[in-house]
Design a protein around this motif. Structure first.
Motif, short mmCIF file in Angstrom:
data_model
loop_
_atom_site.label_atom_id
_atom_site.label_comp_id
_atom_site.label_asym_id
_atom_site.label_seq_id
_atom_site.Cartn_x
_atom_site.Cartn_y
_atom_site.Cartn_z
N PRO A 35 0.82 -1.23 0.00
CA PRO A 35 0.00 0.00 0.00
C PRO A 35 0.84 1.27 0.00
O PRO A 35 0.50 2.24 -0.68
N GLY A 36 1.94 1.28 0.76
CA GLY A 36 2.80 2.46 0.78
C GLY A 36 3.39 2.77 -0.57
O GLY A 36 3.42 3.93 -1.01
N LEU A 37 3.87 1.74 -1.26
CA LEU A 37 4.45 1.94 -2.59
C LEU A 37 3.38 2.35 -3.60
O LEU A 37 3.64 3.16 -4.51
N LEU A 38 2.18 1.80 -3.46
CA LEU A 38 1.08 2.21 -4.35
C LEU A 38 0.74 3.68 -4.17
O LEU A 38 0.48 4.40 -5.15
N ILE A 39 0.73 4.14 -2.93
CA ILE A 39 0.45 5.56 -2.68
C ILE A 39 1.56 6.43 -3.27
O ILE A 39 1.29 7.46 -3.89
N ALA A 40 2.81 6.01 -3.09
CA ALA A 40 3.92 6.77 -3.66
C ALA A 40 3.78 6.86 -5.18
O ALA A 40 3.98 7.93 -5.78
N LEU A 41 3.43 5.74 -5.82
CA LEU A 41 3.23 5.73 -7.27
C LEU A 41 2.06 6.63 -7.67
O LEU A 41 2.17 7.41 -8.63
N ALA A 42 0.96 6.53 -6.94
CA ALA A 42 -0.21 7.35 -7.27
C ALA A 42 0.08 8.84 -7.09
O ALA A 42 -0.34 9.67 -7.91
N LEU A 43 0.81 9.19 -6.04
CA LEU A 43 1.20 10.58 -5.84
C LEU A 43 2.12 11.07 -6.95
O LEU A 43 2.00 12.20 -7.44
N GLY A 44 3.05 10.19 -7.38
CA GLY A 44 3.96 10.55 -8.45
C GLY A 44 3.24 10.82 -9.76
O GLY A 44 3.54 11.79 -10.47
N ILE A 45 2.27 9.98 -10.08
CA ILE A 45 1.49 10.17 -11.32
C ILE A 45 0.69 11.47 -11.24
O ILE A 45 0.65 12.25 -12.21
N THR A 46 0.08 11.73 -10.09
CA THR A 46 -0.70 12.95 -9.91
C THR A 46 0.19 14.18 -10.06
O THR A 46 -0.19 15.17 -10.73
N ALA A 47 1.37 14.15 -9.43
CA ALA A 47 2.29 15.28 -9.52
C ALA A 47 2.77 15.49 -10.95
O ALA A 47 2.89 16.64 -11.42
N TYR A 48 3.03 14.41 -11.66
CA TYR A 48 3.49 14.50 -13.05
C TYR A 48 2.41 15.13 -13.94
O TYR A 48 2.71 16.02 -14.77
#
Length: 426
Positions: free
Chosen positions: A175-188
């Motif tokens: 879950p932590g890595l999924l959130i990091a990925l989701a935040l990265g996509i949103t920021a991009y």
């Protein structure tokens, strides 16, 4: 029970610190509604923190304090910049990747937020980034600390619910890595639409990445030592926290050499003050949770929830909404100690795995650290960035969307949480 909750809320909204609000509300309830001897209060205060696993908290706090002062945070920033600095919105992504790495060491969201913000905020301003969005992303990267192990909140969840700390830690990784990925996509996506300021990025360089990796390698060993040692049965969570302090000291003193022996006493004092504040909350919350349990809170809430629904899907939806609201107004450890002992038996009766429910509760309350009015990471990020919470709050909702999406996956797809724990704890 209404006296306990009503008194607690009244004291909180009157501005009394939460540690005193918990203790006073519990004491008033004991005096006015029970014939329990007051000596029990002292016994419960002591008993609430008389726990070997809870000793992990001050040591993880100390590891985070040393990490921030000893150059480890800066090495993670340099490595993250080498890894994703060539992508549009590079500094947003650097903040998220750095927050992910630091979360695997300290377990303290506010410490990680301060470390990342103090390094990256000036450069973000210099490049013309939207500073409110920048502060929001820095706060969200700090919110990864309660989810990615080692997590102080997960230690408290495990102790409160009699779960394996190792299983909780493993359950938080995906879950932590999924959130990091989701935040990265949103920021991009935000950066792609934000104009030329976000395209000031350096080209990718293998040589630069190699140098940054070698420089950060001593710090990168920490997550493997901590989590690997716990999962492998080499040491307990408390012993792992002690090892984390020793390793961060060695790396900071003798490898990076950014602190000296004269710097250690102030770092110890800072760690002690932070740990004392946390453990005082644990002590008073243990009295509060004990008295409401004694008054039948679990049975009453169970009856109420079952009168609403017998469907676990609806139950999880109600609990998520409840915890998201609670996280907006209450410190995470206090919320865990008060609410989880009531909700966990009900969740188990619905057939929900306790590790999944514990991780779900942790994720809910990690979202709470970036939501106003309480959001401690939001406050820290705003302060470091020279903005007000009101200004930053206008952007934070953009990042709440991917975090809540991952929360939904964690709630309704148990394998996301349970796949790793089942491998090591069959």
């Amino acid at each position: 029970m209404s006296l306990a909750f009503g008194g607690f809320l009244l004291l909180i909204f009157s501005g009394l610190p939460i540690v005193f609000a918990l203790g006073v509300a519990a004491l008033l309830t004991i005096v006015m509604m029970t014939d329990t001897p007051l000596v029990i209060v002292a016994q419960r205060l002591y008993g609430g923190i008389n726990s070997f696993p809870l000793m992990a908290i001050p040591f993880f706090v100390a590891a985070g304090v040393i990490m921030a002062a000893g150059g480890i945070a800066r090495r993670f920033v340099d490595l993250s910049a080498a890894l994703v600095g060539w992508i549009t919105g590079s500094l947003f992504l650097v903040a998220i990747v750095t927050g992910t790495g630091l979360a695997a060491i300290s377990g303290s969201g506010s410490a990680d937020t301060a470390a990342v913000g103090s390094i990256l905020s000036p450069e973000m301003k210099k490049r013309g980034y939207d500073i409110d969005m920048a502060a929001s992303i820095i706060a969200a990267s700090g919110a990864l600390a309660p989810i990615i192990p080692p997590s102080i909140i997960m230690v408290v969840v495990a102790i409160t619910s009699n779960l394996s700390i190792g299983a909780m830690f493993l359950g938080g990784i995906v879950p932590g890595l999924l959130i990091a990925l989701a935040l990265g996509i949103t920021a991009y996506v935000f950066a792609r639409r934000g104009g030329d300021a976000y395209r000031d990025s350096e080209p990718f360089s293998r040589a630069r990445l190699g140098r940054a990796f070698v420089d950060a390698l001593p710090a990168l060993t920490l997550p493997f030592i901590i989590v690997g040692g716990i999962v492998g049965g080499i040491f307990t969570a408390t012993e792992a926290a002690c090892v984390a302090v020793i390793v961060t000291l060695i790396v900071s003193l003798f490898v990076y050499r950014e602190i000296g022996l004269r710097d250690i006493p102030p770092l110890i004092l800072k760690s002690v003050s932070i740990s004392a504040a946390v453990l005082m909350i644990v002590a008073t919350a243990s009295i509060f949770s004990w008295i409401i349990a004694s008054l039948g809170a679990t049975q009453m809430l169970d009856s109420w929830l079952r009168s609403l629904t017998s469907d676990p899907v609806i139950f999880l939806l109600i609990v998520n909404l409840l915890l998201l609201i609670v996280g907006m107004f209450m410190e995470s450890i206090s919320a865990i100690l008060i609410i989880l002992p009531v909700l966990m038996p009900i969740a188990v009766s619905y057939g929900i795995d306790p590790v999944q429910f514990g991780v779900m509760a942790t994720l809910n309350l990690s979202i709470g650290v970036i939501t106003p009015p309480y959001g401690i990471c939001l406050y820290v990020a705003a302060m470091v960035s020279g903005r007000t919470v009101e200004q930053v709050s206008g952007r934070i909702w953009i990042l709440l969307i991917p975090m809540i999406a991952v929360l939904a996956l964690v709630s309704y797809v148990p394998a996301i949480v349970l796949a790793l724990p089942r491998v090591f704890f069959p």
